[in-house]
Structures are given as C-alpha cells and as structure tokens.
Design an enzyme around this catalytic site. Structure first.
Site, PDB file in Angstrom:
ATOM      1  N   LYS A 225       0.853  -1.190   0.000  1.00  0.00           N
ATOM      2  CA  LYS A 225       0.000   0.000   0.000  1.00  0.00           C
ATOM      3  C   LYS A 225       0.888   1.239   0.000  1.00  0.00           C
ATOM      4  O   LYS A 225       1.627   1.486   0.947  1.00  0.00           O
ATOM      5  CB  LYS A 225      -0.921   0.001   1.224  1.00  0.00           C
ATOM      6  CG  LYS A 225      -1.713   1.311   1.404  1.00  0.00           C
ATOM      7  CD  LYS A 225      -2.661   1.266   2.604  1.00  0.00           C
ATOM      8  CE  LYS A 225      -3.233   2.640   2.931  1.00  0.00           C
ATOM      9  NZ  LYS A 225      -4.142   2.634   4.104  1.00  0.00           N
ATOM     10  N   ASP A 230      -2.510  10.178   3.708  1.00  0.00           N
ATOM     11  CA  ASP A 230      -3.920   9.822   3.840  1.00  0.00           C
ATOM     12  C   ASP A 230      -4.632  10.894   4.650  1.00  0.00           C
ATOM     13  O   ASP A 230      -4.611  10.882   5.877  1.00  0.00           O
ATOM     14  CB  ASP A 230      -4.031   8.447   4.522  1.00  0.00           C
ATOM     15  CG  ASP A 230      -5.472   7.959   4.603  1.00  0.00           C
ATOM     16  OD1 ASP A 230      -6.354   8.625   4.013  1.00  0.00           O
ATOM     17  OD2 ASP A 230      -5.701   6.912   5.249  1.00  0.00           O
ATOM     18  N   LYS A 237      -9.959  13.044   7.945  1.00  0.00           N
ATOM     19  CA  LYS A 237      -9.524  12.606   9.272  1.00  0.00           C
ATOM     20  C   LYS A 237      -9.476  13.802  10.227  1.00  0.00           C
ATOM     21  O   LYS A 237      -9.391  14.948   9.804  1.00  0.00           O
ATOM     22  CB  LYS A 237      -8.114  11.997   9.188  1.00  0.00           C
ATOM     23  CG  LYS A 237      -8.054  10.601   8.575  1.00  0.00           C
ATOM     24  CD  LYS A 237      -6.631  10.077   8.615  1.00  0.00           C
ATOM     25  CE  LYS A 237      -6.503   8.699   7.982  1.00  0.00           C
ATOM     26  NZ  LYS A 237      -7.141   7.621   8.756  1.00  0.00           N
ATOM     27  N   ASP A 248       1.577   6.286   5.613  1.00  0.00           N
ATOM     28  CA  ASP A 248       0.596   5.373   5.024  1.00  0.00           C
ATOM     29  C   ASP A 248       1.118   4.670   3.764  1.00  0.00           C
ATOM     30  O   ASP A 248       0.400   3.889   3.134  1.00  0.00           O
ATOM     31  CB  ASP A 248      -0.716   6.115   4.742  1.00  0.00           C
ATOM     32  CG  ASP A 248      -1.932   5.226   4.948  1.00  0.00           C
ATOM     33  OD1 ASP A 248      -1.808   4.180   5.606  1.00  0.00           O
ATOM     34  OD2 ASP A 248      -3.004   5.574   4.414  1.00  0.00           O
ATOM     35  N   ASP A 307     -12.050   7.241   3.549  1.00  0.00           N
ATOM     36  CA  ASP A 307     -10.858   6.988   4.361  1.00  0.00           C
ATOM     37  C   ASP A 307     -10.448   5.509   4.328  1.00  0.00           C
ATOM     38  O   ASP A 307      -9.360   5.150   4.768  1.00  0.00           O
ATOM     39  CB  ASP A 307     -11.117   7.446   5.805  1.00  0.00           C
ATOM     40  CG  ASP A 307      -9.838   7.581   6.613  1.00  0.00           C
ATOM     41  OD1 ASP A 307      -8.745   7.513   6.020  1.00  0.00           O
ATOM     42  OD2 ASP A 307      -9.951   7.753   7.839  1.00  0.00           O
ATOM     43  N   GLU A 309      -9.363   3.895   1.913  1.00  0.00           N
ATOM     44  CA  GLU A 309      -8.826   3.976   0.548  1.00  0.00           C
ATOM     45  C   GLU A 309      -7.802   2.885   0.236  1.00  0.00           C
ATOM     46  O   GLU A 309      -7.622   2.511  -0.919  1.00  0.00           O
ATOM     47  CB  GLU A 309      -8.192   5.358   0.313  1.00  0.00           C
ATOM     48  CG  GLU A 309      -6.753   5.534   0.833  1.00  0.00           C
ATOM     49  CD  GLU A 309      -6.588   5.361   2.338  1.00  0.00           C
ATOM     50  OE1 GLU A 309      -7.595   5.543   3.061  1.00  0.00           O
ATOM     51  OE2 GLU A 309      -5.481   5.022   2.800  1.00  0.00           O
ATOM     52  N   ARG A 311      -7.714  -0.339   0.851  1.00  0.00           N
ATOM     53  CA  ARG A 311      -8.266  -1.569   0.261  1.00  0.00           C
ATOM     54  C   ARG A 311      -8.720  -1.318  -1.180  1.00  0.00           C
ATOM     55  O   ARG A 311      -8.753  -2.231  -2.000  1.00  0.00           O
ATOM     56  CB  ARG A 311      -9.394  -2.114   1.140  1.00  0.00           C
ATOM     57  CG  ARG A 311     -10.588  -1.225   1.273  1.00  0.00           C
ATOM     58  CD  ARG A 311     -11.490  -1.599   2.458  1.00  0.00           C
ATOM     59  NE  ARG A 311     -10.963  -1.107   3.725  1.00  0.00           N
ATOM     60  CZ  ARG A 311     -11.525  -1.319   4.910  1.00  0.00           C
ATOM     61  NH1 ARG A 311     -12.640  -2.026   5.001  1.00  0.00           N
ATOM     62  NH2 ARG A 311     -10.998  -0.838   6.018  1.00  0.00           N
TER      63      ARG A 311
END
Ligand code: BES
Ligand code: ZN
Ligand code: ZN
Length: 457
Positions: A225, A230, A237, A248, A307, A309, A311
């Site tokens: 990933k 993020d 967030k 991230d 959020d 994102e 996956r």
C-alpha cells in the site's frame, strides 16, 4: 555504516563482554584485582543493560562488561549501544552464530538515525563482524533502515513520484524491469480504482511495477500500500488521526525492502513488485462517499468511506498480481486502525488463505524476533461488507473486527487458488526504545524474508 567488515584493527578493538544474570562472581574471579575492585567500587551488578568500562594499564578503554537482557538476542547490544563511547568494538561472547547475528543486527538498528534534515553529529561506534555474519546482517539492517527512511520522509519529499523513484533506484541497482502507469493511463490500462483514489492529488496516482528474475522460476508477487498521505479524503480525518499519515506508504516501503533482499540474495524466483502510489487528497475531483467504483477485476465497490482507501487501491494491484498466476502473493499495508486496537503497535496481524504458509511465516517471525500474529479470514463477517447497490462496500457496517473485514475485502480480489498473505502493519515506533527509535519501522520484514529463503531454498 555501523559495521566493520575487514580485520584491520580488530585486535585493538574494545571488547564487549556480556555477563549473564548471576555471572558476575565468575567474571570477578578471572578479572584482574584492579578490575574486580573497580567493579565493586562502581556498584556494578551486571543488571540488564548496565555497563562497566574497564581500562588497560595505560588508562585506555580496553573492554566493556555489561549485563545481558533476559529475553531474546536482538536487543542485547542495542540496549547498551547508546551508553558506549565512540570507538571500534568487537563482541567477545560464548553465544552461538544465530545469537551473535541477531545481536549484531540489533547493534545496527540502534545505530540508525534519520539524518536527512538534521545531521547527527555523534561520532560512530562500529562493530567488527565475523565473515559469515558480515554477509547476512548488514543487508538485513540496510533493508530495515530503508523502510525507516522511506516512512520517516515527509510526503513533501516522499509523494507518489518520489516513491516511484525509490522503486526505480532498486530496479536500476539490480537490473530489474521497471514500469510506471500513471495518471489517465491508469484508466486506459484498466486500473480504475487506483485512479479514483489518487486523482485528487497534484501528484498524479500511479501503479509502480518492478519485475526481476528467471522467467522459468516460480513467481512471487509483492504488493504494498503506497498511500503517500492519507487525509481521509472527503471523509476527512481529525487532526490527531491525520498527524502520522505520511507513514501510510509503509506497506510499500516493506514490499520494496523485501524485494531488495530477494534480489540481493538472488533467490531462485521471479519477482513482481506492485506499488499503487497515490495520495488520498481533498479536491473538487476527489472520489466521494456513495460513489460506486469499477475495479480492474470487474467487481463494483460502493464507497462507504473515502478513508478506507487502502483496500480500494490494493484491489486493482492484487487483481493484477493474480493475473500473472503467481506461486505466492504477499501484501503489506498500513490498512486499519483496528489492527492496532486488536494487537497493539508492535504486533502486525497476518491473514492468509493458506494455513501452511501462515504457520511457517509466523514460526519464522518467532525465530527472527520479528513477531506477527495469525488472524482469521472469518467468512461470516463478509456480511458486513456487502452493499445494497454494488458487489462490496469499502467500509464495513460495524467497526468491530475492522482488520478482519478489511482483509476479507482484499480476499475478493485474490484468485481462489492463489496462496496469499496479507500483513496489516503499523510501520511505526511510537516511542524510543533500544534499537527501536521513534518513527518509521519495519515489522514482519525479516520474518517474511526468512520464510522466503526457506520456501525457495
Ligand atoms: N491508513 C489508515 C489506517 C491506519 C490508521 C493505519 C492509523 C495506522 C494508523 C486507513 O486508510 C484508514 O483510514 N482506515 C480506516 C478504515 C475505516 C474508515 C473503515 C480506519 O482504520 O479507521
Ligand atoms: Zn484512510
Ligand atoms: Zn490509509
């Protein structure tokens, strides 16, 4: 580097003498009267991590006696590293090769400093390594420190473009093939989910690909990933939630470091490294809650939460990986906060559709002092990621078991008979500990590499 690899000067090095609990008496019997007396005067009891510096007859530092840790080997030297004066050291122990290797690795991990923006003006402490260990330990240390550097670098200097450049640097070093699909090409090349998540950033989204090895060998696909920042997207967030989100892309950093180890050790496999590199940003063209996204595999995802994102980008990368009919797929991802709630910051959950692979990888983690914990792909929870209007929702109906529902989501994009491992890593040390400085960290990297060495030996 914190290691010395040739013998020059070894005899003049400062000796590091570990003492076991209760080993003080025996040492005192063998020590000179002056050293024995000095130990007593100094109140040296060989407690864990306690060090005692001993001079030679000219008053120069001759050796350091220290109390051993009671658990494990990795942090034996790491725990004293910061209390040592600058100089060249050699370990004088009765430990076996595996133990010396672990402790030597810990030494290098303790010596790490992220010095891109502030030079460490400390003089180095360097450790002499024996031949055999000199071949294995420095590469492991450098791979782990690569993860730390990539994660610690703020997004301004580690956005999708720079992350792609970091992959290219490894490809160039090992003569691997390198390709990037970026921006609108992601649509024409059929990576729509990666595009959707990353399109709101000024640094365009991309899929970064590195391929290496013998065409006839079994294929290992590594996926990481690579969300370089993020924000949460339109489901923004909070301040505290966003604070650390430069990390991230930690999964990508793990996958890249692992790829480097595979190539450096010339494992007899074919390697495919896939990194969806994006920023989850806020802009007028950002993907929205309620949108339905088409994926590479053809499954439609309803966006319950922008959020979640990770996956979404991984869905295209995993589907693409499986198109190559790999022998094994491994993904690393800083996927869920729920993984931290379940197991804390130091213990990444490991999911797999293959019980043997999972068991052996966890075993390797125990052996290499790089622990992970097996978690279930508990099928009844698939109910929680169903959508009334699409094949899946990227956000589960309940936050309970959040790392499980995230893993179940990913499983939909892995071909049924393909062995697959998913590691939900934190990639971060929250505080300073011996050998584990606050900041970016590799978790599970050495475990997985040890497993791969075994599997493909
Ligand atoms: N990158 C985060 C997960 C994360 C958060 C990892 C904090 C480590 C520390 C991920 O993209 C995310 O935001 N996940 C959400 C999913 C939720 C919206 C379904 C989460 O875990 O809260
Ligand atoms: Zn997120
Ligand atoms: Zn994320």
């Amino acid at each position: 580097m914190s290691y010395l690899l040739d013998d020059e000067g070894r005899t003049a090095a400062i000796r590091l003498l570990p003492l076991r609990k209760g080993g003080l008496r025996d040492w005192q019997k063998l020590a000179s009267d002056a050293h024995g007396q000095w130990a007593a005067t100094s109140g040296f009891e060989a407690r864990q991590g306690q060090v005692l510096a001993l001079p030679d007859s000219d008053g120069r530092l001759q050796s350091i006696v220290f109390g051993m840790q009671e658990n494990g080997w990795l942090y034996q030297l790491a725990s004293i590293y910061k209390s040592l004066p600058p100089g060249n050291y050699v370990l004088d122990s009765d430990w076996n090769d595996e133990q010396v290797g672990q402790a030597s690795l810990g030494w290098g991990l303790a010596a790490y400093a992220f010095d891109r923006y502030r030079k460490a003006n400390e003089k180095p402490r360097q450790l002499y390594l024996e031949k055999q260990i000199a071949k294995t330990v420095p590469p492991l240390c450098q791979a782990q420190c690569l993860v730390r550097d990539l994660v610690n670098t703020p997004t301004e200097h580690m956005g999708p473009a720079e992350l792609a450049a970091a992959v290219k640097a490894e490809a160039d070093r090992f003569g691997a093939r390198f390709r990037v699909v970026s921006g609108d090409e992601l649509l024409t090349e059929n990576f729509p989910a990666i595009h959707a998540v990353g399109r709101a950033s000024v640094s365009e989204p991309r899929l970064v690909e590195l391929a290496w090895g013998d065409e006839a060998a079994p294929l290992l696909a590594l996926v990481g990933k690579g969300v370089c920042f993020d924000t949460g997207g339109l489901d923004l967030k909070t301040t505290s939630g966003m604070g650390l989100m430069k990390k991230d892309m930690g999964g990508a950093a793990h996958a890249l470091a692992l790829a480097r180890l595979v190539m450096e050790h010339k494992l007899p496999i074919r390697l495919l490294l896939l990194i969806p590199a994006v920023e989850n940003s806020v802009a007028g063209n950002a993907y929205r809650p309620g949108d339905v996204i088409t994926t590479r595999k053809g499954l439609h995802i309803e966006i319950g939460n922008t959020d979640a994102e990770g996956r979404v980008v991984l869905s295209d990368a995993l589907a693409f990986a499986c198109e190559h009919e790999p022998d094994l797929v491994i993904d690393f991802a800083t996927l869920t906060g729920a993984a931290r709630v379940a197991l804390g910051a130091d213990l990444p959950p490991l999911f797999s559709n293959d019980a043997d692979v999972s068991r052996e990888m966890l075993k390797a983690g125990e052996q290499k002092e790089d622990p992970m914990w097996g978690m279930p792909l508990y099928q009844p929870y698939v109910e929680l990621i169903k959508s009334p209007i699409a094949d899946l929702n990227n956000s589960a109906k309940s936050p309970y078991g959040g790392c499980i529902t995230a893993a179940l989501f990913l499983e939909h994009f892995v071909t049924e008979d393909t062995p697959w491992v998913h590691i939900d890593t934190f990639a971060w040390n929250q505080s300073n500990r011996a050998g584990r400085p606050e900041g970016g960290e590799a978790l599970g990297l050495r475990a997985v590499f040890a497993y791969l060495q075994e599997r493909y030996s």
